[in-house]
Structures are given as C-alpha cells and as structure tokens.
Motif scaffolding. Structure first.
Motif, mmCIF file in Angstrom:
data_model
loop_
_atom_site.group_PDB
_atom_site.id
_atom_site.type_symbol
_atom_site.label_atom_id
_atom_site.label_comp_id
_atom_site.label_asym_id
_atom_site.label_seq_id
_atom_site.Cartn_x
_atom_site.Cartn_y
_atom_site.Cartn_z
ATOM 1 N N SER A 263 0.842 -1.207 0.000
ATOM 2 C CA SER A 263 0.000 0.000 0.000
ATOM 3 C C SER A 263 0.872 1.251 0.000
ATOM 4 O O SER A 263 0.602 2.211 -0.719
ATOM 5 N N TRP A 264 1.886 1.223 0.818
ATOM 6 C CA TRP A 264 2.799 2.365 0.938
ATOM 7 C C TRP A 264 3.285 2.810 -0.433
ATOM 8 O O TRP A 264 3.329 3.983 -0.749
ATOM 9 N N LYS A 265 3.615 1.810 -1.249
ATOM 10 C CA LYS A 265 4.162 2.133 -2.571
ATOM 11 C C LYS A 265 3.056 2.643 -3.514
ATOM 12 O O LYS A 265 3.301 3.453 -4.404
ATOM 13 N N GLN A 266 1.808 2.200 -3.307
ATOM 14 C CA GLN A 266 0.735 2.554 -4.241
ATOM 15 C C GLN A 266 0.089 3.901 -3.918
ATOM 16 O O GLN A 266 -0.620 4.447 -4.751
ATOM 17 N N VAL A 267 0.329 4.417 -2.724
ATOM 18 C CA VAL A 267 -0.320 5.672 -2.351
ATOM 19 C C VAL A 267 -0.015 6.779 -3.357
ATOM 20 O O VAL A 267 -0.905 7.513 -3.777
ATOM 21 N N SER A 268 1.234 6.876 -3.779
ATOM 22 C CA SER A 268 1.606 7.989 -4.655
ATOM 23 C C SER A 268 0.830 7.942 -5.971
ATOM 24 O O SER A 268 0.401 8.966 -6.487
ATOM 25 N N TYR A 269 0.652 6.748 -6.503
ATOM 26 C CA TYR A 269 -0.109 6.606 -7.748
ATOM 27 C C TYR A 269 -1.535 7.119 -7.551
ATOM 28 O O TYR A 269 -2.024 7.949 -8.305
ATOM 29 N N ASN A 270 -2.181 6.628 -6.507
ATOM 30 C CA ASN A 270 -3.554 7.052 -6.226
ATOM 31 C C ASN A 270 -3.624 8.548 -5.955
ATOM 32 O O ASN A 270 -4.556 9.231 -6.370
ATOM 33 N N PHE A 271 -2.614 9.037 -5.248
ATOM 34 C CA PHE A 271 -2.544 10.460 -4.912
ATOM 35 C C PHE A 271 -2.571 11.308 -6.185
ATOM 36 O O PHE A 271 -3.321 12.277 -6.299
ATOM 37 N N ILE A 272 -1.778 10.913 -7.164
ATOM 38 C CA ILE A 272 -1.711 11.671 -8.418
ATOM 39 C C ILE A 272 -3.078 11.702 -9.094
ATOM 40 O O ILE A 272 -3.534 12.747 -9.567
ATOM 41 N N PHE A 273 -3.758 10.566 -9.110
ATOM 42 C CA PHE A 273 -5.049 10.532 -9.789
ATOM 43 C C PHE A 273 -6.136 11.258 -9.006
ATOM 44 O O PHE A 273 -6.989 11.915 -9.590
ATOM 45 N N PHE A 274 -6.105 11.120 -7.693
ATOM 46 C CA PHE A 274 -7.091 11.865 -6.912
ATOM 47 C C PHE A 274 -6.879 13.364 -7.092
ATOM 48 O O PHE A 274 -7.829 14.132 -7.209
ATOM 49 N N LEU A 275 -5.620 13.761 -7.121
ATOM 50 C CA LEU A 275 -5.330 15.172 -7.291
ATOM 51 C C LEU A 275 -5.861 15.663 -8.635
ATOM 52 O O LEU A 275 -6.498 16.719 -8.726
ATOM 53 N N ALA A 276 -5.606 14.868 -9.687
ATOM 54 C CA ALA A 276 -6.117 15.242 -11.015
ATOM 55 C C ALA A 276 -7.646 15.304 -10.985
ATOM 56 O O ALA A 276 -8.257 16.214 -11.550
ATOM 57 N N GLY A 277 -8.263 14.321 -10.313
ATOM 58 C CA GLY A 277 -9.723 14.301 -10.221
ATOM 59 C C GLY A 277 -10.248 15.516 -9.470
ATOM 60 O O GLY A 277 -11.221 16.139 -9.876
ATOM 61 N N LEU A 278 -9.563 15.862 -8.379
ATOM 62 C CA LEU A 278 -9.998 17.016 -7.592
ATOM 63 C C LEU A 278 -9.871 18.294 -8.397
ATOM 64 O O LEU A 278 -10.735 19.170 -8.343
ATOM 65 N N GLN A 279 -8.800 18.381 -9.157
ATOM 66 C CA GLN A 279 -8.598 19.621 -9.913
ATOM 67 C C GLN A 279 -9.608 19.744 -11.051
ATOM 68 O O GLN A 279 -9.829 20.828 -11.565
ATOM 69 N N ALA A 280 -10.209 18.601 -11.426
ATOM 70 C CA ALA A 280 -11.198 18.655 -12.509
ATOM 71 C C ALA A 280 -12.580 19.068 -12.006
ATOM 72 O O ALA A 280 -13.464 19.352 -12.797
ATOM 73 N N ILE A 281 -12.753 19.106 -10.682
ATOM 74 C CA ILE A 281 -14.055 19.528 -10.151
ATOM 75 C C ILE A 281 -14.165 21.049 -10.256
ATOM 76 O O ILE A 281 -13.292 21.763 -9.792
ATOM 77 N N PRO A 282 -15.217 21.518 -10.894
ATOM 78 C CA PRO A 282 -15.336 22.969 -11.087
ATOM 79 C C PRO A 282 -15.386 23.698 -9.751
ATOM 80 O O PRO A 282 -16.129 23.310 -8.847
ATOM 81 N N ARG A 283 -14.566 24.734 -9.652
ATOM 82 C CA ARG A 283 -14.526 25.528 -8.416
ATOM 83 C C ARG A 283 -15.927 26.038 -8.080
ATOM 84 O O ARG A 283 -16.314 26.124 -6.928
ATOM 85 N N SER A 284 -16.667 26.403 -9.115
ATOM 86 C CA SER A 284 -17.956 27.070 -8.865
ATOM 87 C C SER A 284 -18.906 26.179 -8.074
ATOM 88 O O SER A 284 -19.667 26.663 -7.253
ATOM 89 N N VAL A 285 -18.823 24.844 -8.312
ATOM 90 C CA VAL A 285 -19.715 23.938 -7.587
ATOM 91 C C VAL A 285 -19.427 24.007 -6.089
ATOM 92 O O VAL A 285 -20.327 24.089 -5.265
ATOM 93 N N LEU A 286 -18.125 23.983 -5.755
ATOM 94 C CA LEU A 286 -17.752 24.035 -4.341
ATOM 95 C C LEU A 286 -18.093 25.393 -3.744
ATOM 96 O O LEU A 286 -18.523 25.490 -2.597
ATOM 97 N N GLU A 287 -17.918 26.431 -4.541
ATOM 98 C CA GLU A 287 -18.235 27.763 -4.039
ATOM 99 C C GLU A 287 -19.729 27.899 -3.776
ATOM 100 O O GLU A 287 -20.140 28.498 -2.788
ATOM 101 N N ALA A 288 -20.524 27.282 -4.670
ATOM 102 C CA ALA A 288 -21.970 27.316 -4.463
ATOM 103 C C ALA A 288 -22.319 26.636 -3.147
ATOM 104 O O ALA A 288 -23.116 27.153 -2.356
ATOM 105 N N ALA A 289 -21.684 25.471 -2.873
ATOM 106 C CA ALA A 289 -21.950 24.759 -1.627
ATOM 107 C C ALA A 289 -21.512 25.592 -0.433
ATOM 108 O O ALA A 289 -22.159 25.610 0.619
ATOM 109 N N ASN A 290 -20.407 26.286 -0.606
ATOM 110 C CA ASN A 290 -19.890 27.136 0.460
ATOM 111 C C ASN A 290 -20.915 28.219 0.789
ATOM 112 O O ASN A 290 -21.231 28.473 1.951
#
Ligand SMILES: Nc1ncnc2c1ncn2[C@@H]1O[C@H](COP(=O)(O)OP(=O)(O)OP(=O)(O)O)[C@@H](O)[C@H]1O
Ligand SMILES: [Mg+2]
Lengths: 292, 358, 294
Positions: free
Chosen positions: C165-192
């Motif tokens: 798992s230790w070794k796989q975290v970085s891979y998942n981290f990269i994809f989660f980060l890419a996924g998070l960055q693809a979420i439109p800011r406006s949606v989160l701002e609306a929720a805020n």
C-alpha cells in the motif's frame, strides 16, 4: 488567513485549525521519507552496526567504503554478489530498451491504425487491445517457455522484447492522432509530403510531449520489472539491480552485508526517483493521459 | 499560370450525389468564386480540383493536363484553408518553405521566394515566430504566403476569411484582391458570403444542391438571376417573390391584388400564364400617383441610417420588402402605394424556377 | 472512430503494424493460447504424451484447500491494499489540493515513491521492521510485543499489505489530485455559499464527484495487487510463513517454476487471465459510460 481582522479569542483557534492540513501532510511526507532516510544512513555504517540493530540516526563514516565496494566488487564479507556497476548497466539497458521499444512500435502501429484504411484494420486493433488485459505476470509461465524455446534466456533481447508490445501506448498515440486537424494533413499533402515524410516531418515533432511523457512512465515501468527478469536471467552477469538486492538479502538473516545492501538499494532507487522528480511534469502527464 | 477546366464533374458519397455534373472553364488569371449555401458542395468541388477528394465522374484539367489521377502535389496548385492549417511546430519561415524543400528547390531560391512573399504580405518581422505567436490575421497571411511561394498554376481558397472578425475580414478581402491583381494567378475561391463573392470575383458560380445554378459576372448574377434560387440568394434584403399572371394581352403582369404592372418587353406567347414575379426591395418606389399599384400596409420600419427597410403586406396578405435610401418617410400602420421601377421585374417559371428570358 | 483524411497506401500500414503485431502474436497470443491448451490437458511424466481432460485441472486446483486458501488470501490482500492506499491518498490529495502554502512542495514530496519498484519498497520496509536489524521491529519486541513477520503469518500478511500500500499511495494520490482539480470551483463555491462546512462539502460534493476516479483506482489497485506485488512478497516473505502470504501470482510461480508442474500452473494462469479480463472489462465498460455522460 489570520490577520488583524480576526483578532481576539478566535484567532488562536483559527490558526491551529489552519495548521491541521500541514500537520497531516508533513506526517504523510515523513512516513514516505523515513524508510529512505534509514536506508541512506545505513549505507554509511558498517555491517556489524546495522546487524546488531543499533543503527544510529546520524550518518556514519563508511559511506565511501560501502559505495565503492558495492559499485565495483563482486563480494562482500559474507557472500559474493554481482557488482552494482554491472547491475545498473543491465537495468538501464532493460529500461531503455523497453521504453524506447514500446514507444517506437506503438507510434508506428497507431499511425497505421489512425491514418490508413486497409483490410483487417479492426482485427489488428482489437488484437493489440487485448494485450492490455493481460499483464505479463498472468501468462508468465507460457511466455517464459516461448522465450526459452527461442534461446533468448539470459539475453537483453529476452529481457526487453516480450515486454514491448503496448496497448496503452498505442491507444494513447491513436487518441492523439485523431485530434490532428484534417486540414493539416491536407496542407501537407498539397505541399508534397507523402505518408513517411508526413510522419517524420510533422507527426513526430507534434508528438514530442506525448513521447516525453510516455518515456518517463515506461522507463520506470521497465526499471521496476521483477518477475520477468527473475525468470529469464540465470547468469549473475545479467542480473538487474532490483533482483540483485533481493538476492543479496536472501532470507534476511541478521548476519548479512547490510551496509552493501543498503548502498545498493540507494543506487537502485536513484535513477527512477531522479526521473520522476526532475521530469515531474511529463511524468504526471504520461501517467494521467495513458489511463484515459 | 494556367486555365482550369471542370468538365461535367460529379461526386458521389455512396448513394448520395454531392456534385451533380458541373461544367466551367476558368480563364488564365481569372478569379472565380464558388458561392452557395452551407452543404451545397462548394468545398467538395474545390477539393476535387485540389486532389484531396477523388473524382467520381468527369474531368478536371489544369493547364491543359487532365489531373484526375494525379496526387495533389503533382497538380501544381496551392491551397489556403479556413483554419489556416499551419504546421504548429515550424516557424513562419519553415511553414512557407516546407513545400519548396520537399520539391528540392535550392536553398538560395527558397530564401529569396520566402523573402519576397514575406515582403508582399508584410510578414518580414514574424519569420522566426511560431504560428501560435501570431494573431488570426497574421496566420491567415502566412497561409497565403505558403501558397504564394509555390508560384502555382492555381490558388484554391476554401473560406479563407471565415475565422476572422468582421473588420479584419474586410481588410483581408481587399488584400486578397490586390494580391491576385498583382500576381495574376488563376484562383478558385469558396465562400458563402455574397459580399466577398461580389467584390472579389471576375465571375461567380452560384451552387445549390450540387448543381451550378448560374455562372456569370457579379453584376449579371445580380441583375439577371438565372433562377429563383439565385434571385433569393444574392441581394440583401432578399428579392420579393410573388405569384402573378401574365395578362391576356401579354403587355403586363397581373398582381394577386389585381394591380397590373407593365412589362418592358411584351410576351404575347405567354398570355394568361401563371409566373413567379421577382422584385428587388431596392427597386420598389413609393408611387406618388397611386396609379396601378397595390396599397401596402406598413408593419415594421427599420431605419439603418443610410437607408430604410420597410416590412409591408399586400392586400392579399403577401409580405413585401421595400428598401428606400435615406431616412424613413412612413411609420407603422401607414398605407403606401408602391410601384417597381421600370424594367426591374424578373419573371420565373412556376414549376422549374428558371428565369423567363425577355 | 476514424479520421476523414487518410493516406492511400496498400502495403505501408501492414509494415507499420508488423513489429507490434509480431511481438503480440509471439509473446502474448501464442503463450496465452498455450496456457489455455495446457490447462485442459495432462502430460505424462516424461512430457511425451498429453491427454485431453476437460476441466480436470481446474476442478483439481479449485478443490485443493490450499488453493482456496490462496484465493482467500489474495482477496484479503488485494482489497486491503486498494482500500488502504486509496484512503490515505485521498486524505493527502484533499489536503494538498486546498489552497495552502507549499502545496506544490508537498506534491513533489508525495509522488516520488511511485518511482520505487515494489520489491525495493518491500526492502525498505524490511530495513525498518526486521525484528533483528530494523529499528521499529526491535522497538516492538522491546515493548513486549512478539513481533516477527518471518514466523507469524498474520504479521507477515500485515507487513506485505503495508509495504504494498505504501508504494501505491503515490499513484492514487496523483489521480485523486487530477480528479480534484477537474471539479469545477464554482460547484464548491456554491456549496460554500449554501453554508456547507469543509468536511460536509467534501462528503456531499467532492467525494460523489470523484466517484469515477475512485472506481477507476479501485480496479487499477486490484490489478496492481494481483500482479505487480509479486516483487513485494518475493522480497519480504517468499509467500510464507507456511502459505500465509501466498497470492495467486506467487503460487503460479511456485507451481510453474519451482515445482515445474505445468498443467496446474497453466490452469491457474487461465483463471488469473479470466479474473484480469473481468476486471478490465468492468473498467472499460465503466469508462465508456463515463465518457457518454460527461
Ligand atoms: N465524406 C463525406 N461523406 C458523405 N457525405 C459527404 C462527405 N463530405 C461531404 N459530404 C456531403 O456533401 C455535401 C457537400 O459538402 P461540402 O463540404 O462540399 O459543402 P460546402 O458547400 O462546402 O458547405 P460549407 O459551406 O458548410 O462548408 C454535403 O451535403 C455533405 O453532407
Ligand atoms: Mg465547405
């Protein structure tokens, strides 16, 4: 965040809350860095210190001895090994051949599939596609037999060629080729470029970023191969460095040349880590794109 | 420089016939504009001349040579695309030089040709830049430069100005005209913009559904449209088309409301024949006498400054457009008596839509 | 999908495809069909004759309690690796994605373990958790906890799960980060603006929107745990103690290479291929659907 406007009893609590992400991230970073740190330190001490389990947290004075011995000599205190110099060379050749080979044959076949229409085109496409589903590990024994029958055991060709078919890279290039505007191809045709000229003068330069990105992840893929080299190399001269380390460790008894093992480990990590850190942008692009 | 002949050229995509037999001979140095609505087959015809599309039937002859089976590169043509199609990884210089390099033109010659084209197009300062570092208009110029340096027998343009904003389009239109006058290279130019067609063309080929509706000079196409389609496509606002009947004597044409308009040349043979009557909005005038005309109810008045467009309705409910110069002289609800200028009537066959020649 | 503008050439496309097709045929299709052929045959002791036995090899391995144990261990191992590495990666990615100082530095410091071979990651863990030379391994024992993953099966399984798992975290981290960055800011701002706090925002907006990434990673991580972790296990435990850390791949290797039992290992290879094909097909179907709806 916290400035004069949020003065009062709030600001201290607020500051602490702002700190939480940093704390968690730093803990994360430390968890990933700690084993590396231990290994780096270990590689500067002598075997006995490490074997007793009393490794200090600060560097020792044996770095030069350990590294130079691991680098060039074929035996330690307790056993004989393949010198790191040789293993690094083997790993480098394997990783480079796999990366370059995969990119070369993938870009050619993607070009064929995207830019030509010919009988059996889809048959070939699906054949390549299927390879995506079968990592070498699951068909390891029969593949090993084929390589043995072809007399490719203990050769660089045997290490690399069976791994260079790549559906991922082919799909990635094909995807990219489909985005090239038709007019660009037509302009080239009117300028007088045939299919080969178009490939070398226009398509290849336009694919530069994709090639770089793929190269980074394929180099790491190749460098980190384990089961395959374990099977197809018998001679010590052909050992790759990743295999070399686990062979040195054996069953993991305390009486081992731990100093040499740790120095070897550091040298095994260095090339792929350097590639990831220094080519970070390409690396992330390659990783994310090739999974689309 | 050369003539380009298109002889009964056809194109089918499977069962669909996109070009249904087009004939035209383009003179050496002539500027021919292919004009027509979207999907009529303009690009297809041009691309068959270029060699980018195979020719289903007929012949394309460039400079006396049948080129049907020649590759684009062997046809001695150059093409300018709507989206410029510049090589993004090459400098402006290399973009222009690429075709010459492939043809093995020697270096000094390439440099002098590119330099000359760059001077004509005022691109000298940009030669080392990449296309991405240029504005739309500059990219367009590079695309033209790439065509010019080849010194081809013919230029082919496929809506080269469509991606530019209105102001730049006007400016580039003038530049293209100047350039073609100066170089005198036979040109085929595709557009769906009639202003481009009218201003650039020596002759216009108006296309619809894969056939040539009319070939003629811009003025011919405007003054004597060969069909209802051309009549409706050329001119803005479009020509009024009304159902009418030739009067029993053949001297005039009877409007639905009963008004009789005199014909410039009588048509005794067509007495009592129903026809389509075309009148351009700019050829209608308010008839001070109120004689022989139908009263038109004014529904909407658009004042454009230099002229005014009146949306009116005839007594039987048919809409009628009137364009007058100057500021409006009427308002909504007015009833106007209008009459066409003498000799401004166009008659078309009701069934075929073809013009009834005088 | 196909380009409209293409080149006309009869021979060239075949020449361009030849290398890829040759490698695929010789090293993929041919061995895979060999495995299938062998999995329904039994060879005599001298390898001279082979007899068609239908699914005998399959029933034999599936009724072998050892093999069933291996299946169970593989399932536990793969799921644990997937869940653990994804959970940690998601936590780190969510924090590193926020607008905090030094986000770029954290990213760099968290992605490099991707470069490590699974076997090397295992070796690093051994340096620390080895009961004789590892600092933490010794510490555990000194505190009275009887720690030796070389003797205790549960400890061994925990150890390989953690190292993998230790070794796989970085891979998942990269994809989660890419996924998070693809979420439109406006949606989160609306929720805020709707008044959702950061934690609530995460679970009600971010996490559901990340589900394609999560699902994709689940499959990729399972495949990783099935195949690539051979190195981890080989370096750390050799499948032991007993069979406590023997996964399917490791067993194929044991039977095929160490014990040289081709029939059994072929049947296992075929089972593995089936599992892999199912996993990847699910993934493709899912990806296709995602493409459809977005
Ligand atoms: N590859 C093709 N296959 C089938 N039909 C096609 C193909 N290319 C064009 N067509 C059809 O042929 C007709 C003419 O297309 P063409 O591109 O020449 O139109 P156009 O006059 O240039 O229109 P536009 O102004 O929109 O560019 C259209 O109806 C189009 O749908
Ligand atoms: Mg067009």
């Amino acid at each position: 965040m916290s400035n004069e406007h949020t003065a009062g009893p709030h600001s201290v609590g607020r500051r602490l809350i702002d700190l939480v992400p940093h704390i968690v991230l730093i803990v994360g970073v430390l968890i990933f860095a700690f084993p590396i740190y231990v290994t780096l330190i270990g590689s500067t001490w002598d075997a006995a210190t490490i074997g007793r389990g009393s490794l200090p947290m600060t560097p020792g004075g044996e770095a030069w001895t350990n590294y130079s011995q691991a680098w060039s000599e074929s035996h330690g205190e307790r056993a004989s090994y393949t010198p790191v110099r040789l293993m690094l060379m083997n790993s480098l050749i394997m990783a480079l051949s796999i990366a370059v080979g995969k990119i070369a044959i993938s870009i050619l076949s993607a070009y064929a599939v995207a830019f030509f229409r010919f009988p059996l085109r889809m048959v070939f496409f699906w054949m390549i596609f299927i390879t995506l589903m079968l990592p070498v590990e699951v068909r390891i024994i029969p593949t090993y037999k084929v390589v043995a029958d072809l007399g490719m055991i203990d050769s660089y060709a045997g290490l690399a060629i069976p791994l260079i078919a790549s559906a991922t890279a082919t799909l990635l290039f094909r995807q990219f080729f489909l985005t090239i505007p038709d007019e660009l191809v037509e302009a080239a045709k009117i300028d007088g470029a045939g299919p080969l000229r178009f490939f070398f003068d226009i398509l290849l330069p336009l694919s530069k970023t994709n090639i770089a990105a793929l190269f980074v992840i394929l180099f790491i893929y190749g460098w980190n191969q384990y089961l395959w080299p374990l099977l197809v190399t018998n001679s010590a001269d052909m050992e790759t460095i990743v295999i070399g380390i686990t062979k040195m460790i054996g069953t993991g008894e305390a009486a081992n040349d731990w100093n040499l093992i740790m120095a070897t480990t550091v040298m095994a990590m260095l090339p792929p880590v350097a590639v990831v850190v220094f080519m970070q942008r390409w690396f992330i692009k390659g990783l994310v794109d090739s999974e689309k | 420089m050369a003539t380009v002949e298109i002889k009964n050229v056809r194109k089918s995509y499977g069962p669909v016939e996109a070009i249904k037999g087009i004939d035209i001979a383009i003179q050496d140095g002539e500027f021919l504009v292919l004009l027509g609505p979207s999907g009529c087959g303009k690009s297809t015809l041009l691309r068959m001349v270029a060699g980018l599309e195979s020719i289903t039937g007929g012949q394309v002859v460039i400079g006396g040579r049948v080129v049907n089976d020649l590759e684009p590169k062997d046809r001695d043509i150059a093409m300018v695309f709507q989206n410029y199609a510049l090589y993004p990884h090459m400098s402006v210089f290399d973009n222009m030089a690429y075709g010459l390099k492939i043809r093995g033109v020697d270096k000094a010659e390439i440099e002098s040709r590119v330099a000359k084209a760059a001077e004509i197009l005022e691109l000298g300062r940009f030669l080392t830049r990449r296309p991405s570092q240029l504005s739309g208009g500059q990219r367009q110029r590079v695309a033209m430069g790439r065509a010019i340096v080849r010194e081809p027998a013919a230029f082919l343009f496929d809506e080269p100005l469509s991606n530019l904003d209105a102001k730049l389009r006007t400016q580039m239109r003038i530049e293209i005209k100047r350039l073609q006058d100066r170089l005198g290279i036979t040109s085929l130019y595709v557009t769906h913009d009639q202003v481009e067609a009218m201003t650039l063309a020596d002759r216009v080929l108006v296309m619809n559904h894969g056939v040539a509706e009319q070939i003629g000079t811009p003025l011919e196409v405007y003054q004597r449209p060969a069909s209802l389609f051309v009549a409706g496509f050329i001119g803005s606002p479009p020509m009024n088309v009304l159902d009418a009947v030739i009067d029993p004597s053949g001297q005039g044409v009877m409007m639905p409301g009963g008004a009789l308009l005199p014909l410039a040349r009588p048509r005794p043979n067509d007495a009592n024949r129903p026809v389509k009557l075309g009148i351009r909005p700019e050829h209608l005038a308010i008839n001070e006498d109120g004689l022989d005309t139908s009263p038109v109810l004014v529904e909407l008045v658009e004042a454009l400054g230099a002229d005014t467009v009146v949306y009116g309705r005839l007594p039987d409910g048919e809409p009628l457009l009137i364009r007058m110069s100057g500021l409006p002289s009427c308002t909504e609800g007015d009833r106007l008596a209008v009459a066409p200028q003498p000799g401004a009537l166009h008659l078309f066959d009701t069934a075929t839509g073809r013009r009834l020649e005088d | 999908m196909q380009r409209r503008v293409i080149f006309d050439n009869k021979l060239l496309p075949y020449l361009l495809l030849a290398p890829q097709v040759a490698v695929t045929l010789i090293f993929f299709i041919w061995p895979a069909s060999q495995a299938v052929w062998q999995s329904v045959h039994i060879q005599d002791a001298f390898g001279l004759r082979s007899e068609f036995v239908w699914f005998e090899n399959f029933t034999a391995i599936l009724s072998d309690p050892n093999y069933v144990g291996t299946l169970r261990i593989t399932a536990v191992f793969s799921l644990s690796v997937a869940v653990l590495s994804m959970a940690v990666a998601l936590l780190l990615a969510a924090l590193a994605d926020a607008k905090i100082k030094g986000a770029a530095v954290y990213k760099t410091l968290l992605i490099w373990p991707y470069a490590l071979a699974p076997a090397v990651a295992a070796v690093l863990w051994m340096f620390i958790f080895n009961p004789e030379i590892g600092s933490l391994g010794r510490l555990l024992n000194a505190m009275g906890y009887n720690w030796d993953y070389r003797l205790n099966g549960d400890q061994a399984l925990t150890m390989v799960i953690l190292a993998a798992s230790w070794k796989q975290v970085s891979y998942n981290f990269i994809f989660f980060l890419a996924g998070l960055q693809a979420i439109p800011r406006s949606v989160l701002e609306a929720a805020n603006i709707d008044g959702a706090g950061p934690v609530r925002r995460f679970w009600t907006i971010t996490f559901p929107l990340l589900s394609p990434t999560t699902f994709f990673l689940l499959v990729v991580d399972m495949v990783y745990a099935f195949c690539e972790t051979f190195g981890t296990i080989h370096a750390l435990t050799h499948g032991g103690p007993g069979k406590a850390t023997e996964t399917l791949i490791f067993r194929v290797y044991q039977d095929g290479v160490v014990n040289n039992d081709l029939g059994a290992s072929s049947a296992q290879s075929v089972l593995l291929m089936v599992i892999l094909i199912v996993l990847t097909t699910i993934q493709f179907r899912f990806v296709e659907r995602k493409v459809h709806y977005s």
